[in-house]
Design a protein around this motif. Structure first.
Motif, PDB file in Angstrom:
ATOM      1  N   SER A 299      39.891 -10.643 -21.728  1.00 35.67           N
ATOM      2  CA  SER A 299      40.071 -11.072 -20.346  1.00 35.67           C
ATOM      3  C   SER A 299      41.541 -11.247 -19.992  1.00 35.67           C
ATOM      4  N   PRO A 367      34.985 -16.102 -12.233  1.00 32.09           N
ATOM      5  CA  PRO A 367      34.934 -14.728 -12.746  1.00 32.09           C
ATOM      6  C   PRO A 367      35.353 -13.672 -11.722  1.00 32.09           C
ATOM      7  N   GLN A 368      35.105 -13.937 -10.438  1.00 34.17           N
ATOM      8  CA  GLN A 368      35.514 -12.979  -9.408  1.00 34.17           C
ATOM      9  C   GLN A 368      37.036 -12.896  -9.325  1.00 34.17           C
ATOM     10  N   GLN A 371      38.259 -10.941 -12.325  1.00 36.27           N
ATOM     11  CA  GLN A 371      38.051  -9.505 -12.164  1.00 36.27           C
ATOM     12  C   GLN A 371      39.077  -8.899 -11.201  1.00 36.27           C
ATOM     13  N   LYS A 374      42.369  -8.545 -13.023  1.00 34.37           N
ATOM     14  CA  LYS A 374      42.327  -7.434 -13.978  1.00 34.37           C
ATOM     15  C   LYS A 374      42.495  -6.098 -13.252  1.00 34.37           C
ATOM     16  N   GLN A 375      41.830  -5.951 -12.135  1.00 31.33           N
ATOM     17  CA  GLN A 375      41.972  -4.723 -11.346  1.00 31.33           C
ATOM     18  C   GLN A 375      43.388  -4.567 -10.812  1.00 31.33           C
TER      19      GLN A 375
END
Length: 405
Positions: A299, A367-368, A371, A374-375
């Motif tokens: 992560s 978590p959103q 994410q 990460k993107q």
């Protein structure tokens, strides 16, 4: 001279000079890469004598043998570089002069030797500045020894100034590094001076199942929240703060696994300090495919470096490596990297173990947001840190301009 070489294992993770050498060779140029028989990462000899090793029809490694050292801060390392410097110059004189020389700094001894040879043979020299040696040592030493160290590094400062003054072009990994180098050269920026970020090959490769099997054997799975680190445990690395954060999360029963990859003189001591924790894994040195596989599972990546100009003025290998892996950056230094992760929303800055632990808890709870970061990390890599684009531009620049220097 201190990089991973194409002969280091089955799938070596080539760094800046190795990737540049590959691009030159792929374009049909004859490339001679002067390097060391000593692997500075493992501190083991590749060969026990000078060695020529042809990688392909356009690329040859010429390895210089010298003394072995095990500690980065040691007289043995000084002795190693001094002998290597003499031998490098003697061996270069035996070769046909090249059209150009591209030398990295550090090591300052190799760069100084390249400059001496370039002056003698009247060959255009480009110096690629990677860090602020020798000034960087003053940032991390104790106040008691700083006055003595200031005197001790004077010869290196003189060598650096002479080397940079003689270069036809100075490359650097950031604008701040270039400004620092130009002060040593005592001149303004010219047409042959350029900035090329440290960049990384694309990690979107087919990863063999055995790489995932390896991480499974380390008790990792896709369901785990994993924070990873890759590197050496030298004096600029602050793994202690990471281990303290791991202990905080362990005591609070927060399920996070820290995977600390690499080698170094402090490794045994670090492992012993957390031997009672089961949320920290030390797998040792891992190759490019295993890094890519771990990146798919992780992560966040840890930029665990002590604050200082060397990391506040530039973006080292680890930074663009994490971006290429598409993982969130947990960053300790400030400066240009903090400005970038804040602007691109792809990471979180921390000052101490409590802030690092809280940042990880925050990412686990959202978590959103994780994410999205990460993107954003991968998007930033595609935009600014692709090795084929960045180093391709450097090679194109040299091809276009060296004859007119």
């Amino acid at each position: 001279m201190d990089e991973i070489l194409p002969c280091d294992g089955e799938n070596p993770r080539l760094l800046r000079m190795g990737l540049i050498a590959e691009i030159f060779a792929s374009k049909g140029h004859q490339v001679t890469w002067w390097c060391s028989t000593l692997n500075r990462f493992t501190k083991e000899f590749r060969y026990n004598e000078n060695k020529d090793l042809r990688i392909n029809e356009n690329l040859i490694l010429k390895m210089i043998h010298s003394y072995r050292y095990t500690k980065n801060m040691s007289f043995k390392r000084i002795k190693h570089h001094a002998r290597e410097k003499r031998e490098l110059y003697n061996q270069m004189l035996k070769e046909q002069p090249p059209d150009i020389i591209l030398s990295s700094m550090p090591s300052i001894e190799a760069a100084t030797t390249a400059a001496k040879y370039a002056r003698k043979m009247k060959v255009p020299l480009f110096i690629d500045v990677r860090d602020t040696f020798p000034d960087m040592y003053l940032e991390f030493c104790s106040k008691k020894i700083r006055p003595f160290l200031k005197i001790g590094i004077i010869p290196y400062k003189l060598m650096l100034a002479k080397t940079l003054k003689s270069a036809k072009g100075i490359f650097a990994t950031s604008e701040r590094f270039l400004e620092w180098a130009l002060k040593y050269a005592k001149r303004e920026r010219q047409e042959y001076d350029n900035v090329y970020f440290v960049s990384y090959p694309d990690t979107n490769i087919n990863i063999e199942n055995q790489c995932y099997d390896f991480w499974k054997s380390q008790n990792l799975s896709r369901e785990d929240f994993i924070c990873c680190f890759f590197g050496q445990f030298g004096f600029t690395v602050d793994i202690e703060t990471v281990l303290e954060a791991a202990r905080i999360l362990y005591n609070e029963s927060v399920e996070v696994k820290f995977v600390i990859c690499g080698v170094g003189e402090r490794l045994a001591k670090l492992k012993k300090s957390v031997s009672d924790l089961d949320n920290i894994i030390f797998p040792g040195w891992v190759d490019r495919n295993h890094i890519a596989a771990l990146g798919k599972l992780s992560s966040a990546g840890l930029m665990a470096y002590r604050p200082g100009n060397n990391y506040e003025w530039s973006m080292p290998n680890k930074f663009c490596e994490y971006l290429a892996l598409g993982i969130t950056v947990l960053l300790q230094p400030t400066g240009v990297m903090k400005e970038m992760i804040d602007c691109e929303k792809c990471g979180i800055h921390y000052k101490n173990a409590d802030e690092l632990a809280n940042a990880i808890i925050q990412l686990k709870k959202e978590p959103q947001k994780l994410q999205m970061m990460k993107q954003n990390a991968r998007s930033l890599y595609d935009k600014s840190f692709r090795a084929d684009i960045t180093y391709g531009k450097m090679v194109d620049f040299i091809e276009k301009n060296y004859k007119g220097v």
